[in-house]
Design a protein around this motif. Structure first.
Motif, PDB file in Angstrom:
ATOM      1  N   SER A 172       0.833  -1.208   0.000  1.00  0.00           N
ATOM      2  CA  SER A 172       0.000   0.000   0.000  1.00  0.00           C
ATOM      3  C   SER A 172       0.864   1.254   0.000  1.00  0.00           C
ATOM      4  O   SER A 172       0.510   2.256  -0.612  1.00  0.00           O
TER       5      SER A 172
ATOM      6  N   LEU B 210       1.917   1.683  -3.479  1.00  0.00           N
ATOM      7  CA  LEU B 210       0.816   2.246  -4.270  1.00  0.00           C
ATOM      8  C   LEU B 210       0.641   3.735  -3.987  1.00  0.00           C
ATOM      9  O   LEU B 210       0.368   4.526  -4.891  1.00  0.00           O
TER      10      LEU B 210
ATOM     11  N   GLN C  57       3.301   5.488  -5.772  1.00  0.00           N
ATOM     12  CA  GLN C  57       2.996   5.536  -7.192  1.00  0.00           C
ATOM     13  C   GLN C  57       1.911   6.568  -7.485  1.00  0.00           C
ATOM     14  O   GLN C  57       1.956   7.249  -8.505  1.00  0.00           O
TER      15      GLN C  57
ATOM     16  N   THR D 258       1.576  -3.818 -10.424  1.00  0.00           N
ATOM     17  CA  THR D 258       0.478  -2.876 -10.243  1.00  0.00           C
ATOM     18  C   THR D 258      -0.347  -2.737 -11.523  1.00  0.00           C
ATOM     19  O   THR D 258       0.191  -2.506 -12.600  1.00  0.00           O
TER      20      THR D 258
END
Length: 770
Positions: A257, A260, A263, A423
């Motif tokens: 997480s 993410l 990102q 991802t």
């Protein structure tokens, strides 16, 4: 009986009464046993507990109250107690079971006490532990249940004592750190964190001891190396008195997480920079369209070896480099309109390898390991070449003393579990491209920034910092995935996944541009808000023979469409204009002219998805800046290969009119012959193949009417256009009976002339008006 005997008998009776009173007054079950192990007395509680009467028990061996399997073991114990009487619990170190009259067994606790009086007696106190045993079993089951729950949790669980030492850890937490549970027990969480993290952790532990709940995040090192991000939710544990005697910590691995989140932040940053870069690229591409376009026209006209042409060629080359830079800006911002097709990535790499010899020195070895099967993907071929070239150039710069560059492709299939590691990648088939080197490598800080625009690890003045940002943008826009693995002093590997295409790549052979085949005579509606770009585009199109109606915006374009009597074959519009957007312009124009074909041009497309849906449907697209030949080729592609060519004989006694017709017709790609009168025309037709005759009606020596009559007799299939400047249109009307397929009234405009000629050659016999 002596006098002493009654006294002894009375004492014995008194002793038994005393024992009976003591036994009955006891809250527990009491059984009195003599030295031979026989039951002398049992109180009411005992009789109820075992289900016997006093008569049934009196004189029985005490073992009758035990399950049969324990009786033989109890006799030696009883005998030992008789020899060495003392107050002792009978069940020390072992579980005890009793047996009722009906055979029911139940757990008991037994206390043995010697009674000193007349004869050796043993007072046995018995407690029924059934309820307590049941409670203990339930407690044990409950503890086991919750232990299993804790052990099967996806989160790690840790319990700390008041000194913050670990007294419990579940298997998941041990697996997270990579240790056995016994390696952690007795240590504190601070032992596993660096100084900065430990200081923050200590603050949270202090809060838990104060009765506060909370949540914190730490980087936790693993025993085998590496680390993971842990989110810790902590809360105090209170005892029955309400005092805090432990701390519970629930640990969740949030590494993915966090990745993410990073990102997302990266994507937001890229989006912001992309919008800025895209806006710059839009304006810059408009300027480059004018600079490069007019440079191309000048070089084509004067020649590259002319002194002026050489200087203009230098300007054009610089403009080409600038155009490449804007393409990189659009690529990393993912606002570039791609021209994807099915291609074999192996073939792209093989073509790039030929170019690598120019940029990679001899002390660097190129190693190819391409999949034996075609690596088919749906992508823009030019951009795939750019990706491979960029990665190889970066690898070259990382090996100043030489080394190797490895380029590998393979087919991979991601199942649901494997796709979760990448991802936004769905399960399915992919082509994996890996480009690696054994260069200097990168540290973690550099790796975290390499895909950012304008970041470069090269020395100052070398590189724009757009190479890897461009690669990242292309891969994402193509629906792929890219990641980097690098270690300082060992090397770097870039891994790219691209969705595999099921269809085979079409076989195409490179063709040289036939500039004559790019010509046309159709009418094009040009819409461009930038005056310089519009003027250049109109000049280019007219030089290829097209008739151009130009407009500065969508509203003006619709007005010109309504006022234009002839056909409009193509709408050529900038994709980004103020006022009426290109999408709405296309819709409204097609409501007026359903047959019109459309093409968009742009240096930057803001709402990419909206324009991609248009282009993917039936609308062409061309990126600014463009070469004149590229524009002409794209226009010809959209209009189709229906352009008419052939040889035309122009018959007119006026030399100026013949010259004008020749210029107009040759600009559209036709071969033109001339004749000053009908007799000369007939002579030329004896020796030459002609597809169309355009003849004036009023000429010396032989009138056009006579020429048409003879041609109708001698060459009935000949296509003829009758032409006249007389005010009386009667003779023109009559020419249709002599085989004329169309008429042309003087004076006429170029577009009208070419339209009539085109219709005549394609068999569309219509009477054209000037």
């Amino acid at each position: 009986m002596s006098s002493s005997q009654p006294r002894e008998f009375e004492a014995l009776i008194q002793q038994q009464l005393t024992l009976a009173q003591l036994a009955e007054s006891a809250p527990s079950s009491v059984v009195i046993v003599d030295s031979l192990g026989r039951i002398v007395m049992a109180n009411t509680n005992a009789l109820k507990m075992f289900g016997y009467t006093h008569e049934e028990l009196q004189g029985q061996a005490v073992e009758v109250l035990m399950p049969e399997r324990f009786r033989s073991n109890h006799v030696p114990y009883r005998q030992e107690f008789a020899r060495h009487p003392s107050v002792r619990p009978m069940g020390t170190g072992r579980a005890l079971w009793a047996s009722r009259k009906d055979g029911t067994e139940f757990p008991v606790d037994i206390q043995l006490s010697p009674f000193q009086g007349e004869g050796a007696l043993t007072v046995t106190v018995i407690w029924d532990l059934t309820a307590r045993k049941l409670a203990e079993d339930r407690l044990r089951e409950s503890e086991e249940k919750y232990r299993r729950i804790v052990e099967t949790m996806a989160e790690g669980v840790v319990v700390l004592d008041p000194d913050d030492r670990i007294v419990f850890i579940n298997s998941q937490m041990a697996a997270m750190v990579g240790v056995e549970p016994q390696e952690i027990l007795g240590r504190t969480p601070l032992d596993f964190l660096d100084k900065a993290e430990a200081a923050r952790a200590q603050e949270d532990l202090d809060k838990a001891r104060q009765g506060l709940r909370g949540r914190c995040e730490f980087r936790v090192p693993k025993k085998a190396g590496g680390e993971f991000w842990a989110a810790v939710s902590y809360s105090p544990i209170r005892n029955a008195a309400g005092q805090i005697d432990a701390t519970l910590g629930v640990i969740t691995d949030i590494t993915r997480s966090r990745a993410l989140e990073e990102q997302l932040l990266q994507a937001q940053k890229m989006e912001s920079i992309g919008r800025l870069a895209g806006g710059i690229a839009h304006d810059f591409n408009n300027l480059l369209t004018v600079i490069n376009g007019y440079s191309d026209l000048v070089v084509d006209k004067v020649g590259a070896y002319d002194p002026i042409g050489e200087k203009v060629a230098l300007i054009r080359n610089a403009g080409g480099h600038a155009a490449s830079l804007t393409q990189q800006l659009l690529a990393f911002s993912r606002k570039q309109m791609l021209q994807p097709r099915i291609l074999d990535l192996n073939q792209v790499i093989a073509d790039v390898e030929k170019m690598l010899a120019r940029v990679v020195p001899e002390n660097i070895e190129i190693r190819l390991a391409l999949s034996p099967e075609p690596a088919r993907i749906l992508a823009d071929p030019g951009q795939m070449s750019q990706i491979v070239m960029n990665l190889c150039v970066n690898a070259r710069d990382a090996m100043p003393d030489g080394g190797y560059i490895s380029i590998k492709t393979e087919h991979v299939h991601l199942d649901r579990q494997a796709s979760a590691e990448y991802t936004d990648m769905a399960p399915g088939g992919y082509i994996k491209l890996a480009v690696s080197d054994n260069g200097v490598g990168m540290d973690a800080a550099t790796q975290s920034k390499i895909f950012e625009p304008f970041f470069t690890a090269r020395s100052s003045g070398k590189g724009t910092g757009l190479g890897l940002a461009t690669v990242y943008g292309i891969i994402k826009q193509t629906g792929g995935f890219i990641q980097v693995h690098s270690e300082v002093g060992i090397g770097t590997e870039f891994v790219i996944l691209l969705p595999a295409a099921k269809e085979a790549a079409p076989e195409t052979e490179p063709q040289e541009i036939d500039r004559g085949a790019l010509r046309g005579d159709e009418t094009i509606l040009l819409v461009e808000d930038q005056d310089a770009v519009r003027n250049l585009t109109r000049e280019i199109l007219e030089s290829y023979g097209y008739t151009v109606l130009d407009a500065a915006n969508g509203a003006e374009a619709l007005l010109r469409t309504q006022r234009h009597a002839g056909p409009i074959h193509l709408l050529l519009s900038d994709a980004m204009m103020p006022g009426l957007a290109a999408k709405e312009l296309v819709a409204q124009l097609r409501s007026l002219r359903p047959e019109v074909k459309c093409m968009l041009i742009s240096g930057y497309v803001g709402d990419l998805d909206a324009y991609r849906s248009l282009v993917d449907a039936d609308i062409g697209f061309l990126q600014k800046p463009f070469h004149p030949d590229v524009l002409a080729a794209k226009v010809r592609e959209i209009l189709g290969s229906s352009r008419v060519s052939g040889t035309i004989l122009v018959v007119d006694d006026e030399a100026a009119i013949r010259r004008l017709l020749r210029l107009h017709l040759e600009s559209a790609g036709y071969n033109v012959l001339e004749a000053a009168n009908g007799r000369t025309a007939l002579d030329q037709l004896k020796d030459r193949e002609v597809d169309l005759v355009i003849s004036d009606l009023h000429m010396p020596e032989m009138e056009g009417i006579e020429l048409l009559r003879l041609l109708h007799q001698q060459k009935p299939a000949m296509r003829i256009i009758a032409m006249s400047g007389a005010h009386d249109t009667g003779p023109l009307e009559a020419t249709k009976y002599l085989g004329a397929c169309a008429v042309l009234e003087k004076p006429f405009q170029k577009g009208h002339l070419l339209e009539v000629v085109r219709d005549a050659l394609t068999g569309q016999a219509v009477r054209a008006k000037s």
